[in-house]
Design a protein around this motif. Structure first.
Motif, PDB file in Angstrom:
ATOM      1  N   LYS A 177      57.154  11.935  24.738  1.00  0.00           N
ATOM      2  CA  LYS A 177      56.093  12.937  24.752  1.00  0.00           C
ATOM      3  C   LYS A 177      54.737  12.280  24.551  1.00  0.00           C
ATOM      4  N   GLY A 178      54.680  11.298  23.632  1.00  0.00           N
ATOM      5  CA  GLY A 178      53.420  10.582  23.410  1.00  0.00           C
ATOM      6  C   GLY A 178      52.966   9.820  24.641  1.00  0.00           C
ATOM      7  N   PHE A 179      53.903   9.179  25.351  1.00  0.00           N
ATOM      8  CA  PHE A 179      53.550   8.444  26.573  1.00  0.00           C
ATOM      9  C   PHE A 179      53.100   9.391  27.683  1.00  0.00           C
ATOM     10  N   LEU A 180      53.779  10.535  27.811  1.00  0.00           N
ATOM     11  CA  LEU A 180      53.384  11.519  28.828  1.00  0.00           C
ATOM     12  C   LEU A 180      51.988  12.066  28.524  1.00  0.00           C
ATOM     13  N   ASP A 181      51.711  12.309  27.246  1.00  0.00           N
ATOM     14  CA  ASP A 181      50.372  12.757  26.852  1.00  0.00           C
ATOM     15  C   ASP A 181      49.320  11.697  27.181  1.00  0.00           C
ATOM     16  N   THR A 182      49.714  10.439  27.072  1.00  0.00           N
ATOM     17  CA  THR A 182      48.793   9.350  27.394  1.00  0.00           C
ATOM     18  C   THR A 182      48.403   9.382  28.865  1.00  0.00           C
ATOM     19  N   VAL A 183      49.397   9.556  29.735  1.00  0.00           N
ATOM     20  CA  VAL A 183      49.105   9.642  31.172  1.00  0.00           C
ATOM     21  C   VAL A 183      48.246  10.865  31.464  1.00  0.00           C
ATOM     22  N   HIS A 184      48.586  11.990  30.835  1.00  0.00           N
ATOM     23  CA  HIS A 184      47.812  13.222  31.045  1.00  0.00           C
ATOM     24  C   HIS A 184      46.356  13.021  30.626  1.00  0.00           C
ATOM     25  N   SER A 185      46.156  12.363  29.503  1.00  0.00           N
ATOM     26  CA  SER A 185      44.796  12.096  29.041  1.00  0.00           C
ATOM     27  C   SER A 185      44.059  11.160  29.989  1.00  0.00           C
ATOM     28  N   ALA A 186      44.780  10.165  30.514  1.00  0.00           N
ATOM     29  CA  ALA A 186      44.151   9.211  31.437  1.00  0.00           C
ATOM     30  C   ALA A 186      43.638   9.917  32.688  1.00  0.00           C
ATOM     31  N   MET A 187      44.320  10.979  33.089  1.00  0.00           N
ATOM     32  CA  MET A 187      43.915  11.719  34.287  1.00  0.00           C
ATOM     33  C   MET A 187      42.563  12.418  34.084  1.00  0.00           C
ATOM     34  N   SER A 188      42.230  12.713  32.830  1.00  0.00           N
ATOM     35  CA  SER A 188      40.980  13.422  32.547  1.00  0.00           C
ATOM     36  C   SER A 188      39.797  12.486  32.347  1.00  0.00           C
ATOM     37  N   LEU A 189      40.045  11.198  32.300  1.00  0.00           N
ATOM     38  CA  LEU A 189      38.970  10.217  32.094  1.00  0.00           C
ATOM     39  C   LEU A 189      38.300   9.884  33.426  1.00  0.00           C
ATOM     40  N   PRO A 190      37.123   9.248  33.392  1.00  0.00           N
ATOM     41  CA  PRO A 190      36.429   8.901  34.642  1.00  0.00           C
ATOM     42  C   PRO A 190      37.348   8.155  35.608  1.00  0.00           C
ATOM     43  N   PRO A 191      37.253   8.426  36.901  1.00  0.00           N
ATOM     44  CA  PRO A 191      38.123   7.778  37.894  1.00  0.00           C
ATOM     45  C   PRO A 191      38.113   6.262  37.763  1.00  0.00           C
ATOM     46  N   SER A 192      39.298   5.681  37.817  1.00  0.00           N
ATOM     47  CA  SER A 192      39.493   4.225  37.781  1.00  0.00           C
ATOM     48  C   SER A 192      39.137   3.585  36.446  1.00  0.00           C
ATOM     49  N   SER A 193      38.791   4.377  35.418  1.00  0.00           N
ATOM     50  CA  SER A 193      38.482   3.774  34.116  1.00  0.00           C
ATOM     51  C   SER A 193      39.747   3.304  33.406  1.00  0.00           C
ATOM     52  N   VAL A 194      40.891   3.889  33.768  1.00  0.00           N
ATOM     53  CA  VAL A 194      42.187   3.459  33.233  1.00  0.00           C
ATOM     54  C   VAL A 194      42.922   2.704  34.329  1.00  0.00           C
ATOM     55  N   SER A 195      43.146   1.422  34.120  1.00  0.00           N
ATOM     56  CA  SER A 195      43.819   0.618  35.145  1.00  0.00           C
ATOM     57  C   SER A 195      45.324   0.811  35.111  1.00  0.00           C
ATOM     58  N   SER A 196      45.882   1.110  33.936  1.00  0.00           N
ATOM     59  CA  SER A 196      47.317   1.385  33.831  1.00  0.00           C
ATOM     60  C   SER A 196      47.626   1.964  32.463  1.00  0.00           C
ATOM     61  N   VAL A 197      48.778   2.599  32.374  1.00  0.00           N
ATOM     62  CA  VAL A 197      49.347   3.033  31.098  1.00  0.00           C
ATOM     63  C   VAL A 197      50.499   2.091  30.794  1.00  0.00           C
ATOM     64  N   VAL A 198      50.631   1.698  29.524  1.00  0.00           N
ATOM     65  CA  VAL A 198      51.616   0.688  29.132  1.00  0.00           C
ATOM     66  C   VAL A 198      52.722   1.330  28.308  1.00  0.00           C
ATOM     67  N   VAL A 199      53.962   0.917  28.563  1.00  0.00           N
ATOM     68  CA  VAL A 199      55.098   1.417  27.796  1.00  0.00           C
ATOM     69  C   VAL A 199      55.973   0.255  27.348  1.00  0.00           C
ATOM     70  N   LYS A 200      56.503   0.374  26.143  1.00  0.00           N
ATOM     71  CA  LYS A 200      57.538  -0.522  25.669  1.00  0.00           C
ATOM     72  C   LYS A 200      58.870   0.229  25.743  1.00  0.00           C
ATOM     73  N   VAL A 201      59.842  -0.342  26.445  1.00  0.00           N
ATOM     74  CA  VAL A 201      61.119   0.333  26.655  1.00  0.00           C
ATOM     75  C   VAL A 201      61.844   0.542  25.329  1.00  0.00           C
ATOM     76  N   THR A 202      61.620  -0.333  24.340  1.00  0.00           N
ATOM     77  CA  THR A 202      62.275  -0.154  23.036  1.00  0.00           C
ATOM     78  C   THR A 202      61.771   1.101  22.327  1.00  0.00           C
ATOM     79  N   ALA A 203      60.736   1.753  22.852  1.00  0.00           N
ATOM     80  CA  ALA A 203      60.254   3.008  22.268  1.00  0.00           C
ATOM     81  C   ALA A 203      60.940   4.227  22.862  1.00  0.00           C
ATOM     82  N   ILE A 204      61.581   4.061  24.030  1.00  0.00           N
ATOM     83  CA  ILE A 204      62.195   5.215  24.694  1.00  0.00           C
ATOM     84  C   ILE A 204      63.694   5.024  24.936  1.00  0.00           C
ATOM     85  N   CYS A 205      64.242   3.927  24.440  1.00  0.00           N
ATOM     86  CA  CYS A 205      65.686   3.676  24.530  1.00  0.00           C
ATOM     87  C   CYS A 205      66.097   2.928  23.263  1.00  0.00           C
TER      88      CYS A 205
END
Length: 501
Positions: A177-205
């Motif tokens: 849920k926290g990672f999905l919220d991160t992507v959602h928030s990135a969508m609201s920021l200025p275009p191209s200001s977020v180059s990527s969202v980062v995830v650690k697999v040990t956080a979701i498995c």
């Protein structure tokens, strides 16, 4: 750019700090000499001490450097004096070994396990010092403001919800849920200001499940006839030179429940990928230690096959080039992806788990999986960077060159221009940790390249594990010819003179 006269109290503080820094720092060399030095905190990579230029396929064509570190006023023109002073102070105190050792001892002690005065005081101190310097905030809103400020300065952000190492599915669901919220928030920021969202697999498995799956994947590398009924289509995960000492005997198959839990982990990653596709924001999967990396790569490559479409790599894997098998694995994956016509994105780093990797290998009586010398690591990073630059010049692949090493940055930038990879090309990104290597970040940005800062965020008591790992990997090295420290001191001294005279 005119410099405003500062209040007397602020001037006094600057005079004290600059004077103390200049007196206590080791005799500094010229900036041209410092350009081969390193910034010791690295983007998921180990420290990089000064070195002679290693053999590399990125050739130096004796051209003038496209990175200019001489004009510290220009490099730090976007940073206010208060921010510059705060950054310089944090780098200075972080270079004092006993201070770092004491802080790590307290943070790892039982005093931090329950609410008490010491715990509250330590968290407050960390929040106002290293957390503010190396992290983007305590929640996604603060992180968004941090990215906007970086974007105004010509940089982008890799947005990192800094959680990892979970043990059960409920925590994994909450982290997703926290990672999905991160992507959602990135969508609201200025275009191209977020180059990527980062995830650690040990956080979701769950961590123990990733260790089990990695054991089975390693055994299949030993015996290709070994059947893994849960395994979906993926790219090569291990190579002939990959370390297999973690799995010394044939592991038991996954139980039905473990298979279901692994499928849940994969589905969490897929949900995150789908959200990233909708946002058209790349998802970078961080590398971790070799006990779980095979399973992480398996899940990452399976997701890449599923979601990297139409010449648009959304899912990026990470290659840690301090590992001896790094280049061989990179070549195998790229060859398989090219055959399947799947565009691939990679983040290249040096590596962040040197101490634990060496300790584990030694305890089992095996050689370290990490290169025997820092020169070999530099050469491997530069070779892999050269290979990926040639790939993106002739394909739809993409690469993030995550390094604090000035020489690697200069060589890669020169190679990119020689290959006709234009400045601002979206398939090439340079990256450094937020709070580190600002001189390199601004230098590459002012040379016209896309540059990101790795920006972890989250509650202080969660992010503290990230900060401790950085401190452990870089103990006492912040004082080692840091180009940032030298240039910041020069710029603070210039501003002080301008304010007085």
């Amino acid at each position: 750019m005119a410099t405003k006269v500062l209040p007397p109290k602020q001037l006094q503080n600057i005079r004290f700090f600059v004077s103390r820094s200049l007196k206590t720092s080791s005799s500094s060399s010229s900036v041209s000499t410092a350009s081969t030095a390193v910034s010791p905190l690295c983007l998921a990579e180990k420290p990089e001490p000064s070195f002679q230029k290693p053999p590399t396929t990125i050739q130096d064509h004796a051209k003038p450097s496209i990175l200019d570190f001489h004009d510290h006023q220009k490099l730090f023109s976007n940073l206010p004096t208060t921010k510059l002073l705060h950054a310089s102070a944090n780098l200075y105190f972080g270079s004092i070994g006993p201070v770092v050792d004491f802080g790590m001892w307290v943070m790892n002690s039982r005093l931090m396990e329950t609410d008490n005065i010491v715990r509250d005081a330590m968290l407050k101190t960390v929040r106002r010092t290293f957390f503010e310097h190396f992290c983007a905030g305590e929640d996604v809103v603060e992180a968004g403001r941090c990215i906007k400020k970086a974007n105004e300065a010509g940089l982008r952000g890799m947005l990192v919800f800094a959680v990892e190492y979970t043990g059960h599915n409920d925590a994994c669901d909450q982290n997703l849920k926290g990672f999905l919220d991160t992507v959602h928030s990135a969508m609201s920021l200025p275009p191209s200001s977020v180059s990527s969202v980062v995830v650690k697999v040990t956080a979701i498995c769950p961590l123990s499940l990733l260790e089990r799956a990695s054991d089975l994947l390693r055994w299949q590398q030993r015996d290709p006839s070994f059947n893994l009924p849960w395994k979906h289509n993926s790219f090569p995960i291990l190579s002939d030179s990959s370390p297999l000492y973690h799995t010394l005997k044939k592991p038991e198959p996954l139980t039905l429940q473990e298979e279901l839990d692994l499928q849940l982990g994969q589905e969490r990653l897929w949900k995150l990928c789908e959200k990233s596709v909708q946002a058209n924001i790349p998802l970078t999967v961080d590398a971790e230690n070799t006990t779980v990396q095979p399973a992480i790569d398996y899940l990452t490559y399976s997701a890449a096959i599923k979601y990297n479409k139409d010449d648009n790599p959304i899912v990026y894997g990470t290659i840690q080039t301090y590992l001896k098998d790094a280049k061989e694995r990179l070549l195998l994956v790229c060859k398989a992806a090219e055959k399947m016509r799947v565009p691939m994105g990679f983040k290249l780093v040096r590596g962040a788990y040197m101490l634990s990797e060496n300790k584990l290998a030694s305890s089992l009586g095996y050689d370290s999986p990490i290169h025997n010398s820092i020169q070999d690591t530099h050469a491997c990073f530069n070779d892999c960077a050269s290979f990926m630059l040639e790939k993106i010049a002739n394909s739809s692949d993409a690469v993030i060159l995550a390094t604090h090493n000035v020489e690697s940055g200069r060589l890669a930038a020169t190679k990119a221009l020689d290959l006709g990879i234009g400045k601002g090309n979206e398939k090439l990104e340079f990256a450094q940790l937020y709070g580190m290597s600002d001189a390199l970040s601004f230098g590459l940005s002012k040379a016209g390249f896309q540059v990101s800062k790795y920006m972890p965020y989250g509650p202080v008591d969660k992010v503290i594990h990230y900060l401790l790992r950085r401190a452990e990997e870089n103990r006492g090295l912040l004082s080692a010819s840091s180009i940032d420290g030298e240039l910041m001191r020069k710029e603070l001294k210039r501003r002080l003179k301008a304010a007085i005279f």
